[in-house]
Enzyme design. Sequence first.
Site, mmCIF file in Angstrom:
data_model
loop_
_atom_site.group_PDB
_atom_site.id
_atom_site.type_symbol
_atom_site.label_atom_id
_atom_site.label_comp_id
_atom_site.label_asym_id
_atom_site.label_seq_id
_atom_site.Cartn_x
_atom_site.Cartn_y
_atom_site.Cartn_z
ATOM 1 N N SER A 60 0.843 -1.194 0.000
ATOM 2 C CA SER A 60 0.000 0.000 0.000
ATOM 3 C C SER A 60 0.882 1.249 0.000
ATOM 4 O O SER A 60 1.759 1.390 -0.845
ATOM 5 C CB SER A 60 -0.969 -0.046 1.184
ATOM 6 O OG SER A 60 -2.024 0.863 1.023
ATOM 7 N N LYS A 73 4.453 1.983 -2.153
ATOM 8 C CA LYS A 73 4.964 3.150 -2.889
ATOM 9 C C LYS A 73 6.404 3.417 -2.461
ATOM 10 O O LYS A 73 7.297 3.679 -3.280
ATOM 11 C CB LYS A 73 4.112 4.381 -2.594
ATOM 12 C CG LYS A 73 2.616 4.267 -2.802
ATOM 13 C CD LYS A 73 1.908 5.587 -2.451
ATOM 14 C CE LYS A 73 0.445 5.397 -2.085
ATOM 15 N NZ LYS A 73 -0.388 4.848 -3.139
ATOM 16 N N GLN A 130 -7.424 5.838 -7.675
ATOM 17 C CA GLN A 130 -7.326 7.034 -6.848
ATOM 18 C C GLN A 130 -6.687 8.140 -7.669
ATOM 19 O O GLN A 130 -5.631 7.960 -8.258
ATOM 20 C CB GLN A 130 -6.491 6.770 -5.598
ATOM 21 C CG GLN A 130 -6.384 7.991 -4.683
ATOM 22 C CD GLN A 130 -5.419 7.800 -3.522
ATOM 23 O OE1 GLN A 130 -4.638 6.851 -3.515
ATOM 24 N NE2 GLN A 130 -5.466 8.691 -2.546
ATOM 25 N N GLU A 190 -3.381 13.705 -0.222
ATOM 26 C CA GLU A 190 -3.600 12.870 0.962
ATOM 27 C C GLU A 190 -2.426 12.955 1.927
ATOM 28 O O GLU A 190 -2.603 13.109 3.132
ATOM 29 C CB GLU A 190 -3.826 11.419 0.539
ATOM 30 C CG GLU A 190 -4.057 10.483 1.717
ATOM 31 C CD GLU A 190 -4.317 9.054 1.302
ATOM 32 O OE1 GLU A 190 -4.148 8.158 2.149
ATOM 33 O OE2 GLU A 190 -4.690 8.817 0.136
ATOM 34 N N HIS A 199 -6.969 -6.395 0.359
ATOM 35 C CA HIS A 199 -5.815 -5.517 0.200
ATOM 36 C C HIS A 199 -4.689 -5.957 1.125
ATOM 37 O O HIS A 199 -4.876 -6.128 2.325
ATOM 38 C CB HIS A 199 -6.244 -4.083 0.524
ATOM 39 C CG HIS A 199 -5.205 -3.041 0.237
ATOM 40 N ND1 HIS A 199 -4.367 -3.103 -0.838
ATOM 41 C CD2 HIS A 199 -4.878 -1.890 0.899
ATOM 42 C CE1 HIS A 199 -3.574 -2.041 -0.843
ATOM 43 N NE2 HIS A 199 -3.858 -1.303 0.209
#
Length: 724
Positions: free
Chosen positions: A236, A240, A277, A285, A366
Amino acid sequence: MITSLARSKIRTRVVALTAAAALSVAGAVTVAPPEAVAAAGVEDEGADCTVTGLPDAGSLPTNSKLPDPFKKLDGTRISARSDWRCRRQEIKKLAEKFVYGEKPGKPAGVTGTVSRTGITVNVNHNGKSSSFSASVDLPSGSGPFPAVVVVGGFGADTAAIKAAGAAVINYDPYAVGKEGTPRSNKQGAFYSIYGSSSSTGLLLAWAWGVSRIIDVIEQSGGGILKADATGVTGCSRFGKGAFVIGAFDQRIALTMPIESGSAGVPIFRGIPGEGAQSLSSAYGEQPWLGDAFGSFTSSPARLPVDTHEMVAMVAPRGLFIMDNPHITNLGPKSASVAALGGAEVYKALGAGDNITYWSDIQDGNHCANRAEWRTPLQQNIQKFLLKTGNAPGAIRISSKALGNLAEWRDWQTPTLGDSGDTTPPSTPGTPAASNVTATGATLTWAASTDQGGSGLAGYNVYREQGTTDPQLGQSATNSITLTGLTANTQYQVYVRARDGAGNLSGDSPPVTFTTTTGGGDTSPPTAPAGLAASATTSTGTTLGWTASTDDTGVAGYDILRAPGASGGTFTQVGTSATTSFSDTGLTPSTTYRYQVRARDAAGNTSPLSNTAQVTTQPGSSTGTCTAVPTVQTQWATGYVIQPLTITNTGTSTINGWTVTFTLPAGHTLTGSWNGTATVSGQTVTIKNVGHNGTLAPGAATTSVGFQATRPNGNTDLPSGYTCA
């Protein structure tokens, strides 16, 4: 000393492999086993490449197709594998300028320790300092071990990693770059050095932190962890981070991002059309991406780079991308395009078997541990970290999220030659050391000559150090000034020349020198004793201890703090010139542990004191707050709430908040971030953590989120949110 030419040549020269991985939709590809390509010996092999012609943001044209990774800034295309080193550097500079912000090189001073349970990192640069640490979990055996850095403790299956024979380094990225901070006031160890208003985003700050961990492992002598066998993984938001960490440090032998979503692997150009997204949401965010990326959130086609080129930056090293085709919000189709585009560079370099992309999975939750990934995970660890395997990579893209690279490119993959030069340069002369200080030295040697016609490209400088000889630096000339060395330490250093085709010369004779002691003091202070806490309130506590002693005098004390009554990582939270320290900004009703160490003027540090544990008093907030959930993504069997926005609706500042809500029957909380969550039945309570508990009137925090599973087909969501 490295005596085998073949052993070192694979560090800096792309080795031609036998076959390239081909596309398989929900099916594996089996090809002849290749030879693995080793990680580089330095963080940035192309640091000596001259990069000119970087465009300005205002002059960028709109290009709906993916930029050509083989096309240089001067408009020509590379023709040989040896050209990739400097072409990669151009991509790196473009990515820093327009996407992530700048990743500074190794600071002037990096010191630390490696033990069987943890790593400490101390950084000094331009008069500023910061510290952080990571925990270590070793597999069975005597070592030394390769290691996988697990970003945020949330990545690939750690049991499978250890079973394969690799250690796990649990890295807290928030100690280096905190979430929940505005872009103008970023916090963490990176920003303590480079400024809270730095335009570098969190992802590259996190990458900088892992690079400093590798620095410390290199300096440790390799008795516990191997300096040339490091991997990285995360899922998640931490996926990244893992992706960027692997792209920007060529010492990472194996990069394993999982379900990284927008701002991760998926191509920026594909996200709007896929319904993932949005780029503006990912940019807003958290300050993950660099400040400059804000100009491209609604116009990614203007970017002169895209993430397929970040995939290519990892080449020819190991890359295993794990993705989830069941959650559109993660952009899996765009991620498969990035992998396919980057795989073209792998193939052109003769390293097609070093990349795996795998989204052919059944479980849609997820960040779940999946049976489909266990075997390729361990095969990649064996191949790139243990160097005992040779399983080929595979591209397995689920038909649910199959990207078509042909729709996104107007360029073709060239056949890159070897330039025909296989003759190494002559061996450099014996280095001479001068200007030796506590942290640096200048080396000069008789120059090499090119023997094969591709031209002398520069020199690699190595430290002779047991089974692993770390590369200390590179130079384009026959001299180099080394920095960041350890005081009062003997170094035996040798040099190898390299030519334009990547051939390396033999080892020069070594030079041996010893850094100075920085004043002759090598004795650390005694450990502080009697550490105890007093005057503890809901948001602070006062620490006191018995003074240390030192032969030349104690210069000060470092205060370290860890969350909870057990577990967690001790990180430095302050310093004191006396035997007391007041820690503020704590969370009400929360347990902390403290330790203290002394420093003398020469930089020697004492052993740690005893541990003092405190629990803060309950808060007495005079304000009121609200908690409003936003569904970031949901699928048949789960959902992610991000952000859970907590707003101070009162007229006074609150110093802590507690959110309570009810999960529907059959739902299970599987993860949360930027809050401390407890579950009783179906009731979930989330309390603030240290950096987001204080809210002024009207202020809000948007860093909190959580993930839950639910029965297949159930569309209910949590309810009854209250905030106090």
